[in-house]
Scaffold this active site. Structure first.
Site, PDB file in Angstrom:
ATOM      1  N   GLY A  88       9.597   0.976 -45.564  1.00 56.61           N
ATOM      2  CA  GLY A  88       9.108  -0.399 -45.614  1.00 56.61           C
ATOM      3  C   GLY A  88       8.987  -1.016 -44.234  1.00 56.61           C
ATOM      4  N   TYR A  89       8.854  -2.338 -44.202  1.00 51.14           N
ATOM      5  CA  TYR A  89       8.591  -3.116 -43.000  1.00 51.14           C
ATOM      6  C   TYR A  89       7.373  -2.501 -42.279  1.00 51.14           C
ATOM      7  CZ  TYR A  89       9.683  -6.926 -39.972  1.00 51.14           C
ATOM      8  OH  TYR A  89       9.606  -8.124 -39.298  1.00 51.14           O
TER       9      TYR A  89
ATOM     10  N   HIS B   5       3.831  -1.452 -40.588  1.00 51.14           N
ATOM     11  CA  HIS B   5       3.048  -1.885 -39.427  1.00 51.14           C
ATOM     12  C   HIS B   5       1.795  -1.011 -39.351  1.00 51.14           C
ATOM     13  CE1 HIS B   5       4.820   1.682 -37.681  1.00 51.14           C
ATOM     14  NE2 HIS B   5       6.024   1.189 -37.874  1.00 51.14           N
TER      15      HIS B   5
ATOM     16  N   HIS C  76       2.034   2.730 -40.114  1.00 51.13           N
ATOM     17  CA  HIS C  76       2.023   3.095 -41.538  1.00 51.13           C
ATOM     18  C   HIS C  76       0.600   2.998 -42.097  1.00 51.13           C
ATOM     19  CE1 HIS C  76       6.297   1.590 -41.159  1.00 51.13           C
ATOM     20  NE2 HIS C  76       6.490   2.752 -41.727  1.00 51.13           N
TER      21      HIS C  76
ATOM     22  N   GLN D  58      20.521   8.465 -44.284  1.00 49.69           N
ATOM     23  CA  GLN D  58      20.013   8.911 -42.973  1.00 49.69           C
ATOM     24  C   GLN D  58      20.500   7.998 -41.839  1.00 49.69           C
ATOM     25  OE1 GLN D  58      15.721   8.472 -44.185  1.00 49.69           O
ATOM     26  NE2 GLN D  58      15.440   7.796 -42.086  1.00 49.69           N
TER      27      GLN D  58
ATOM     28  N   ASP E  29       7.732  10.214 -35.115  1.00 50.23           N
ATOM     29  CA  ASP E  29       8.954  10.933 -35.481  1.00 50.23           C
ATOM     30  C   ASP E  29       8.602  12.422 -35.506  1.00 50.23           C
ATOM     31  OD1 ASP E  29      10.751   8.606 -36.179  1.00 50.23           O
ATOM     32  OD2 ASP E  29       9.025   8.212 -37.443  1.00 50.23           O
TER      33      ASP E  29
ATOM     34  N   GLN F  44      11.128  14.823 -37.039  1.00 47.03           N
ATOM     35  CA  GLN F  44      11.145  14.698 -38.506  1.00 47.03           C
ATOM     36  C   GLN F  44       9.978  15.473 -39.119  1.00 47.03           C
ATOM     37  OE1 GLN F  44      11.954  10.917 -40.788  1.00 47.03           O
ATOM     38  NE2 GLN F  44       9.738  10.770 -40.796  1.00 47.03           N
TER      39      GLN F  44
ATOM     40  N   SER G 159       6.860   0.657 -34.236  1.00 48.39           N
ATOM     41  CA  SER G 159       8.078   1.023 -34.956  1.00 48.39           C
ATOM     42  C   SER G 159       8.613  -0.227 -35.632  1.00 48.39           C
ATOM     43  CB  SER G 159       9.112   1.538 -33.953  1.00 48.39           C
ATOM     44  OG  SER G 159      10.405   1.516 -34.525  1.00 48.39           O
ATOM     45  N   SER G 160       9.189  -0.047 -36.821  1.00 53.53           N
ATOM     46  CA  SER G 160       9.793  -1.199 -37.501  1.00 53.53           C
ATOM     47  C   SER G 160      10.917  -1.775 -36.648  1.00 53.53           C
ATOM     48  CB  SER G 160      10.338  -0.784 -38.869  1.00 53.53           C
ATOM     49  OG  SER G 160       9.308  -0.177 -39.619  1.00 53.53           O
TER      50      SER G 160
END
Ligand code: PAF
Length: 295
Positions: free
Chosen positions: A43-44, A46, A49, A72, A161, A164, A196-197
């Site tokens: 979420g959050y 930007h 995303h 995490q 990321d 990831q 980034s959030s």
């Protein structure tokens, strides 16, 4: 929460909170021969995303999850304060053409007695894994669960990321999970700061200071582009730029192999230049692939 959000739909978009309901939706879509694209998020949202959602919209059906994954975060990290804004997220999701927002409760994803974890060895203990030892186990576990629930054909991850992204690719390969993993380049603010959030945590002064990471990475690219292949020399140049910023404290700046994430001394073709830097109390990450242009 606004009334229209409580009803479970925003225009044509559906909000699903239950695991059974989500699995049911995916089973029917697959039976109808539809391809499902999945964008997992915390979420959050930007613009970063949104670039993932844009890619996902190319498929028949687009599912996005919003789930701030407790496992995490380390015990001294920002799980409780991680920025959340469901109303804004649902608006962005609807505007981006998301069909389903999957927004489960932590208690349903990790009920009492939950015991199984997915650990992708070696890759998870390098780079960010050094200062965040259980982080990638938490990510791989929740992503494996979300994959089993959403049952997508394709899953889309941001390459900010990068570690990831590599770990999830390794996980689907090792566990024979039939999902294609697509990576999307870093999306940046006008001044280069990677979106980034967590940028929300930065004060206006820190927000400006944060650009030192991008400037450092650019310096690394320049030095590489004029022919330097010795990673110690490139890294020294990158660190000089970042450490010239008083509020920046380097966690790591490394050059490593793109697939194994192992540090390398001399770059043959291409390599990952990755950095994690504290700006005040906020830890930011960024990267680029040397030899392939800024991502
Ligand atoms: O990249 C993220 O936002 C998270 O790590 C993910 C993939 C949604 C898992 O919680």
């Amino acid at each position: 929460m606004a009334d229209f959000l409580k009803k479970g739909t925003v225009s044509d978009m559906q909000i699903i909170t239950g695991i059974r309901e989500m699995k049911g939706f995916s089973d029917s879509a697959r039976k109808e021969g539809k391809t499902i694209a999945f964008v997992p998020t915390m979420g959050y949202l930007h613009d970063g995303h949104m670039s993932l959602l844009k890619e996902g919209r190319k498929y028949d059906c687009l599912v996005m999850s919003i789930f701030v994954n407790p496992i995490q975060f380390g015990s001294d990290e920002d799980y409780n304060t991680y920025p959340r804004d469901m109303e804004m997220d649902l608006k962005i999701a609807a505007d981006s053409g998301v069909d389903i927002v999957f927004n489960p409760k932590a208690g349903e994803i990790f009920p009492e007695g939950f015991k199984t974890h997915v650990a992708v060895s070696e890759l998870s203990s390098r780079l960010c894994g050094i200062s965040r030892p259980l982080h990638f186990q938490g990510v791989a576990t929740v992503v494996a669960k979300l994959f089993n629930i959403v049952k997508p054909d394709v899953a889309i991850f941001g390459q900010k990321d990068f570690q990831q992204f590599i770990i999830i690719k390794q996980m689907v390969k090792d566990l024979n999970i039939d999902i294609e993993i697509v990576g999307i380049p870093v999306v940046r603010e006008k001044d280069g700061l990677a979106m980034s959030s967590r940028n929300k945590y930065l004060t206006p002064e820190e927000r400006i200071a944060g650009t030192c990471i991008y400037r450092g990475i650019m310096k690394g690219m320049d030095v590489f582009d004029i022919g330097e292949r010795d990673t110690d020399i490139i890294l020294r140049e990158v660190r000089n730029v970042i450490e010239n910023e008083p509020s920046a404290k380097v966690d790591y700046v490394k050059i490593c192999d793109i697939t194994t994430l192992e540090g390398i001394k001399v770059i043959k073709n291409s390599a990952l230049l990755a950095a994690a830097v504290w700006i005040g109390r906020t830890r930011l990450i960024d990267n680029c692939v040397l030899g392939r242009g800024l991502m």
